[in-house]
Every structure is written in structure tokens, then in C-alpha cells.
Design a protein around this motif. Structure first.
Motif, mmCIF file in Angstrom:
data_model
loop_
_atom_site.group_PDB
_atom_site.id
_atom_site.type_symbol
_atom_site.label_atom_id
_atom_site.label_comp_id
_atom_site.label_asym_id
_atom_site.label_seq_id
_atom_site.Cartn_x
_atom_site.Cartn_y
_atom_site.Cartn_z
ATOM 1 N N HIS A 43 65.514 33.960 90.684
ATOM 2 C CA HIS A 43 66.374 33.806 89.495
ATOM 3 C C HIS A 43 67.823 34.022 89.847
ATOM 4 O O HIS A 43 68.135 35.071 90.416
ATOM 5 C CB HIS A 43 65.982 34.802 88.421
ATOM 6 C CG HIS A 43 64.568 34.699 87.980
ATOM 7 N ND1 HIS A 43 64.054 33.593 87.358
ATOM 8 C CD2 HIS A 43 63.536 35.579 88.093
ATOM 9 C CE1 HIS A 43 62.783 33.799 87.089
ATOM 10 N NE2 HIS A 43 62.438 34.980 87.530
ATOM 11 N N ILE B 54 64.113 29.858 75.389
ATOM 12 C CA ILE B 54 63.030 30.309 76.267
ATOM 13 C C ILE B 54 63.253 29.765 77.677
ATOM 14 O O ILE B 54 63.099 30.491 78.664
ATOM 15 C CB ILE B 54 61.665 29.885 75.681
ATOM 16 C CG1 ILE B 54 61.389 30.687 74.403
ATOM 17 C CG2 ILE B 54 60.554 30.060 76.691
ATOM 18 C CD1 ILE B 54 60.171 30.223 73.611
ATOM 19 N N ILE C 207 63.746 31.932 81.049
ATOM 20 C CA ILE C 207 62.907 31.740 82.241
ATOM 21 C C ILE C 207 63.801 31.515 83.457
ATOM 22 O O ILE C 207 63.583 32.092 84.524
ATOM 23 C CB ILE C 207 61.953 30.546 82.040
ATOM 24 C CG1 ILE C 207 60.860 30.902 81.020
ATOM 25 C CG2 ILE C 207 61.336 30.113 83.361
ATOM 26 C CD1 ILE C 207 59.952 29.741 80.651
ATOM 27 N N LEU C 208 64.857 30.708 83.307
ATOM 28 C CA LEU C 208 65.744 30.409 84.439
ATOM 29 C C LEU C 208 66.504 31.648 84.886
ATOM 30 O O LEU C 208 66.772 31.834 86.072
ATOM 31 C CB LEU C 208 66.729 29.301 84.061
ATOM 32 C CG LEU C 208 66.096 27.923 83.856
ATOM 33 C CD1 LEU C 208 67.104 26.955 83.267
ATOM 34 C CD2 LEU C 208 65.563 27.384 85.180
ATOM 35 N N GLY D 54 65.408 34.720 84.487
ATOM 36 C CA GLY D 54 64.515 35.825 84.827
ATOM 37 C C GLY D 54 64.425 36.906 83.761
ATOM 38 O O GLY D 54 64.177 38.064 84.085
ATOM 39 N N HIS E 89 62.204 38.532 81.155
ATOM 40 C CA HIS E 89 60.766 38.539 80.844
ATOM 41 C C HIS E 89 60.425 39.672 79.902
ATOM 42 O O HIS E 89 60.778 40.813 80.203
ATOM 43 C CB HIS E 89 59.950 38.704 82.118
ATOM 44 C CG HIS E 89 60.174 37.628 83.110
ATOM 45 N ND1 HIS E 89 59.881 36.306 82.865
ATOM 46 C CD2 HIS E 89 60.700 37.676 84.353
ATOM 47 C CE1 HIS E 89 60.197 35.594 83.931
ATOM 48 N NE2 HIS E 89 60.710 36.379 84.843
ATOM 49 N N PRO E 90 59.663 39.440 78.826
ATOM 50 C CA PRO E 90 59.398 38.104 78.288
ATOM 51 C C PRO E 90 60.635 37.538 77.632
ATOM 52 O O PRO E 90 61.531 38.310 77.303
ATOM 53 C CB PRO E 90 58.299 38.379 77.247
ATOM 54 C CG PRO E 90 58.528 39.771 76.802
ATOM 55 C CD PRO E 90 59.100 40.503 77.985
ATOM 56 N N PRO E 91 60.694 36.210 77.423
ATOM 57 C CA PRO E 91 61.851 35.607 76.762
ATOM 58 C C PRO E 91 62.153 36.288 75.428
ATOM 59 O O PRO E 91 61.234 36.732 74.738
ATOM 60 C CB PRO E 91 61.398 34.159 76.544
ATOM 61 C CG PRO E 91 60.417 33.914 77.633
ATOM 62 C CD PRO E 91 59.689 35.209 77.821
ATOM 63 N N PHE F 241 60.179 35.864 72.230
ATOM 64 C CA PHE F 241 58.813 36.389 72.159
ATOM 65 C C PHE F 241 58.805 37.845 71.717
ATOM 66 O O PHE F 241 57.748 38.439 71.568
ATOM 67 C CB PHE F 241 58.127 36.274 73.526
ATOM 68 C CG PHE F 241 57.584 34.915 73.797
ATOM 69 C CD1 PHE F 241 58.421 33.845 74.005
ATOM 70 C CD2 PHE F 241 56.220 34.688 73.812
ATOM 71 C CE1 PHE F 241 57.925 32.583 74.236
ATOM 72 C CE2 PHE F 241 55.717 33.429 74.054
ATOM 73 C CZ PHE F 241 56.565 32.384 74.266
ATOM 74 N N LEU F 242 59.957 38.430 71.531
ATOM 75 C CA LEU F 242 60.019 39.866 71.296
ATOM 76 C C LEU F 242 60.849 40.169 70.060
ATOM 77 O O LEU F 242 60.575 41.115 69.324
ATOM 78 C CB LEU F 242 60.703 40.500 72.516
ATOM 79 C CG LEU F 242 60.490 41.976 72.781
ATOM 80 C CD1 LEU F 242 59.024 42.327 72.767
ATOM 81 C CD2 LEU F 242 61.102 42.351 74.121
ATOM 82 N N TRP G 271 61.760 39.416 66.619
ATOM 83 C CA TRP G 271 61.125 38.622 65.560
ATOM 84 C C TRP G 271 62.079 37.786 64.706
ATOM 85 O O TRP G 271 61.669 36.741 64.204
ATOM 86 C CB TRP G 271 60.205 39.488 64.701
ATOM 87 C CG TRP G 271 60.884 40.639 64.038
ATOM 88 C CD1 TRP G 271 60.947 41.923 64.479
ATOM 89 C CD2 TRP G 271 61.619 40.600 62.817
ATOM 90 N NE1 TRP G 271 61.675 42.681 63.626
ATOM 91 C CE2 TRP G 271 62.097 41.909 62.583
ATOM 92 C CE3 TRP G 271 61.924 39.601 61.894
ATOM 93 C CZ2 TRP G 271 62.875 42.219 61.478
ATOM 94 C CZ3 TRP G 271 62.688 39.911 60.786
ATOM 95 C CH2 TRP G 271 63.153 41.214 60.589
ATOM 96 N N LEU H 11 61.976 34.052 65.601
ATOM 97 C CA LEU H 11 60.778 33.318 65.205
ATOM 98 C C LEU H 11 60.732 33.130 63.692
ATOM 99 O O LEU H 11 60.363 32.059 63.207
ATOM 100 C CB LEU H 11 59.551 34.085 65.684
ATOM 101 C CG LEU H 11 58.325 33.226 65.855
ATOM 102 C CD1 LEU H 11 58.524 32.288 67.030
ATOM 103 C CD2 LEU H 11 57.107 34.087 66.065
ATOM 104 N N LEU I 105 55.972 33.355 81.628
ATOM 105 C CA LEU I 105 56.599 34.027 80.486
ATOM 106 C C LEU I 105 56.618 35.540 80.671
ATOM 107 O O LEU I 105 57.554 36.218 80.267
ATOM 108 C CB LEU I 105 55.864 33.673 79.191
ATOM 109 C CG LEU I 105 56.007 32.219 78.744
ATOM 110 C CD1 LEU I 105 55.063 31.901 77.601
ATOM 111 C CD2 LEU I 105 57.447 31.938 78.333
ATOM 112 N N THR J 141 54.643 39.871 70.820
ATOM 113 C CA THR J 141 54.699 39.176 72.107
ATOM 114 C C THR J 141 53.289 38.808 72.567
ATOM 115 O O THR J 141 53.054 37.694 73.061
ATOM 116 C CB THR J 141 55.363 40.091 73.168
ATOM 117 O OG1 THR J 141 56.618 40.553 72.672
ATOM 118 C CG2 THR J 141 55.571 39.362 74.467
#
Lengths: 212, 212, 212
Positions: free
Chosen positions: A54, B45, B49-50, B52, B54-56, B59-60, B62, B65, C50, C117
Motif C-alpha cells: 500500500h 471502499i 483498499i488502495l 491499506g 482495513h476494514p474500509p 464497513f465501520l 454507519w 451506509l 477487505l 462490519t
């Protein structure tokens, strides 16, 4: 430096193949550059994501991007007639495939990954750029349909890992594996070699449509 | 807090554009929500990921989302007539593009990435959501075919990095880069600006099919 | 060991569904193996990316790959007649969906991720393999169009997280969530259950084409 040159040669070959597809699809100049750059650097980016590098090397190391963009621009301005484009696509794609599979696998092994991981990472790096290219332009990826495509990538990666494991070094592994993969892939195209297809009863010999 | 609001505005704009495409394709309510949420959060996301992370974040955290799902549900129940949907898609997509490109680039630079990495990460964050949306519904991504699409994202990301590098702060960078990208993209649509396409001999002016 | 068996069962189920699609599309033997292996291992690889597991487990743990490749080869040589292939695809896909969603979510929670998550990671792991399969063969992914597909994955992942959070353990969570997801998905197919679709004025009841 030889290693760096091999890496850039692979990026250039894939970028040329991607840009040619973009020209054939009549995309505008930036569309051609985006497909070319994504094809040229995409396999290496996938490899880096899988190995946890990364940010991916191509996001940091400007020669990778310069080569991919410059190659795409050259294709935009200077390209063969439409009827002959496919032949060039296939040849550049084969060079990208060979260079990436062998190089990616040799590098992964040299950096301490297990042999099976190295072979898989090399193969993914080799077929990843082409899959990104084909999914972007909305075609079934060549890896699923073209002559000995995945076989060539696996063989190139496997040979490279074997050479490095036997003490031959990353450059020797890249050259041996890469040359083999390129030769096998181009020969399979020239001769029309295919692996066997599934057998069906006579009336169902064609692929069925996907209507639900 | 302004920064968080810009982030959520970008997610909402992309989610609306994705959900509109889902409605136009006649997907069921959850299909619309899945396309909307994937489009709204997908670019971020990819960025995580690019880099690094984790998690994106989506995903954490709220709110990301919730905004994406709520926006998609609103579109499902309250949407323009079919003939007018495209116009709304284009506008929301432009806002997502501008907000994500500038914001992603400014944030990457502020977190210590190199300028070139920051511009590329911002651009990928901006075009990523739309590419996911278009690949999911089986279309050639707009980034390859739409008016000044990638140009707008690159310019927005570049301006944002320049502003932050000159000491302007992440919020100023996001606003300057984002506004420029949105205005450029929408103007190019309104005026029908295109970049040049490849030149062929007269009889081959159309894109060729992909038959092998 | 039960956990490992559940994992491999999910990989096998998805690999069989992917290989069947490959056979229906008349791919050659390696194309079938590539689609099968990508479908079987793809969801888990996305999950690992992920969560920051490098390299993904399937690149290191050979049983995953052996199961996926062996399953695909069996399908290539022994498969139902074309007219009946779809039924088998749906059933294997449902088993993969249930096993991956519950298993992925339970595992993520047990490894210290937040509940939201964990549910999202499980859902992505479950639908990821199928999305890769459908994008590769150039179809709109089933998650957007099939009966209660994403609902089943979300429910399976949610139940698994609830069971683990209540102290039931990863295996109990995987079994409860997985069974529920499989039963719901297959029942929805058998009964033709759909979620509501968007409402349009009468003359626009069909999805519109994507011409720009």
C-alpha cells in the motif's frame, strides 16, 4: 535495471493492447488513455492489493504511469487500419501476459511468499489487466475464451518460480518463464489450438442465451 | 464536521445516481438498494483498499451506509418519469464525481501520501463508484464514453492537491476542486463537448463488433 | 475441523455453480476451471482484501484451490443436459450463498470486528463469488435480479452474528445462519417470491435500453 525494464515492457505491452481495443471501440482520446492505463497497470495493482503493498507501486512510481499513458497516446494517433487492429492486440497482449506472469511470480517468490502463492499471484497479475480491459468494454474476458490463454500464464508463472527456486535469480526466471508463455500463447493462436469443450447431445451444441 | 458533510454529500449523490439506474433497469427494491449502496460507497471502499485502510471506513462508520441506503429507498419510492430519469442520473453523478475526486485527493495528501498518489487515489475514488454501477448493470462505464468525465475527475483531484499543498487545508481543497469538477462536467454535458475520437478511413467510421 | 469443512463446502458449492455456467456458455476446459475457481474462491478473497489478510487465504491454503478446481473438472466431464443445468446452478449457488454469508460473518465477529462490519463482510463474501462469475460471463449479476438473493445473504449473516454475539460459537452461528439463508433462497425460487419493483406510468412498464 534489467528487472525494471522487463516490468515496464510488460506495462507497455498491455497498455498498447488496451488502447487498441479503445480505438477499435471508437472511444475518445481520454477513454483510450483510461483503458490503456488501466490495462497496463491493472494487473500489477491487483498483485499489490493481494500482497498487501500500500499504495500499489503504480500509484507512486511515476515511470509506470508515464509508460502506460504515453503508449496509449501513441496508439491513439498512430494505429493500424481497423481490419488489422485485432492482430496487433493479440500480439501485445501475449507479450504483456508473458512478462507479467513470469515477473510477478519470480518477484513474489523472491520476496518470501510460498511457491503456490507466487504462481497464483503471477497468474493473476498476468490475466488481471486483460480482465479489467475486457470487463470495462463489456466483453467476456479473453482468459475464458482464448486459445491457451490461462495455460500460458500458469506455465510462465510456474517456470519462473521453478527457476528462482533452483537458484536462477529473478531475471533469469522472468526471461525463461516469460519467453515460454509468449511463445506458447502466440503459437496457439497461429495454429488455432484449443482445449476441449463440454460435450452435449447434438441438438444443444450451441451456448444457450442467458434469459432468466 | 464540514469535511464529514462533504463526504456524506458525495456518497448520497452517487447513491441517488445508482438507484436511478436501478429503477430505470426495473430492478426490485433490494436490487435498487444494492446498486445505490454499491455506487455510493464503492469509490471510497476502493480508495481504502488502495491505501491499506482495513476494514474500509464504510464497513465501520454507519452514517455512510445509512445515507446510501436511505437515498436509494427514497429514489425507489419517489422518482421522475422514465423519460426524465437520465437527466437526474447525470446531475447526481456529476456531484458525486466532483465531491469524491477533490475530497479523496485532499485527504490522501493530508494523510501523507505523495502528490501523484493523492491525485490518482482521488480520481479512482471518484470514478470507482460509477464504474461499479455500470459494470453491475452490464454497460460500458461512463468514464470511457461520457463528455469530459475523467478529465473533470483528474482536474478536481489535481486542484484539490494543489490547494492543500499551498496550505489551503482539506476543506478548501475539497470545495475548490469539487466545484470546478462539477461545473466542468455539467457544462461539458450541456454543451456536448467531447474530446477527439480516433480517425479511420471513411468506410470504417463505426466501432466494430467484438465477434472473435 | 467442522469449521474447515463448512468453508470447503461453500467453496465447492460456488465452484460447481460457476463451472455449470461455464459449461452452459460452451467455454473450453480451462475456461470452465477458471470461472469455477474464481466463483468458488472469489468471495473469500474479497473478504480477505477487505479485512486486510495478505495474501488471501485461498492463495496459500491449497485445499481451497484443490476443491474448487476438482469440482470444476467434475462438472466439465459430468454435467446435466443443457435444459436442466440452470436448476443445478441455482441450488449450488444457494448453498454457497448460505455457507459463505453465515460463515464469513461469524468468523469476522469472532476475530474482533464490529457487528455491522461482520454482517457486511459476510454478505460481501457471499455475493462476491457470484458477482465475479456473472461479470466474467457478461451478465447482470443475480444479486440484482434474483428472488430474495441479497435478502437471504443479509439474513444469514445477521443471524450468524447474533448467534455468535449471544455466545453460541462460530460453528453454531454458521449452521443457523447458513441453513436459514439456504432455505429462504430456495423457497423464494420455488414460490417465485419477488420484492416489489418500481412503479411507472403504464406505457413505460419495461426497462429502457441503455443507448446514450
Amino acid at each position: 535495471m534489467i528487472y525494471e525494464a522487463l516490468q515496464l515492457a510488460g506495462i507497455l505491452a498491455f497498455a498498447l493492447s488496451g488502447a487498441l481495443v479503445g480505438v477499435r471501440r471508437n472511444l475518445d482520446i481520454l477513454g483510450v488513455v483510461v483503458v490503456g492505463a488501466a490495462t497496463g497497470t491493472g494487473g500489477g495493482i491487483l498483485r499489490d492489493i493481494l500482497l498487501g503493498v500500500h499504495p500499489p507501486v503504480s500509484f507512486l512510481h511515476w515511470p509506470n504511469l508515464v509508460v502506460a499513458v504515453a503508449g496509449s497516446l501513441v496508439v491513439f494517433f498512430v494505429h493500424p487500419r481497423l481490419t488489422r487492429i485485432r492482430r496487433f492486440e493479440v500480439v501485445f497482449d501475449a507479450f504483456g501476459l508473458g512478462l507479467f506472469s513470469a515477473n510477478g511470480a519470480a518477484l513474489a517468490l523472491a520476496s518470501g511468499q510460498a511457491p503456490i502463492t507466487s504462481v497464483l499471484v503471477g497468474t493473476i497479475a498476468a490475466i488481471g489487466g486483460g480482465v479489467i480491459r475486457d470487463v470495462l468494454v463489456d466483453t467476456v474476458p479473453g482468459v475464458l475464451t482464448r486459445e491457451l490463454y490461462a495455460v500460458s500464464a500458469l506455465l510462465g508463472a510456474g517456470l519462473a518460480v521453478a527457476v528462482v527456486a533452483l537458484g536462477g535469480g529473478v531475471i533469469a526466471g522472468s526471461l525463461v518463464g516469460g519467453t515460454t508463455a509468449i511463445v506458447l500463447r502466440l503459437t496457439s493462436v497461429a495454429r488455432g489450438w484449443h482445449l476441449p469443450r463440454p460435450k452435449f447431445a447434438p441438438e444443444t451444441g450451441k451456448a444457450s442465451p442467458d434469459a432468466p
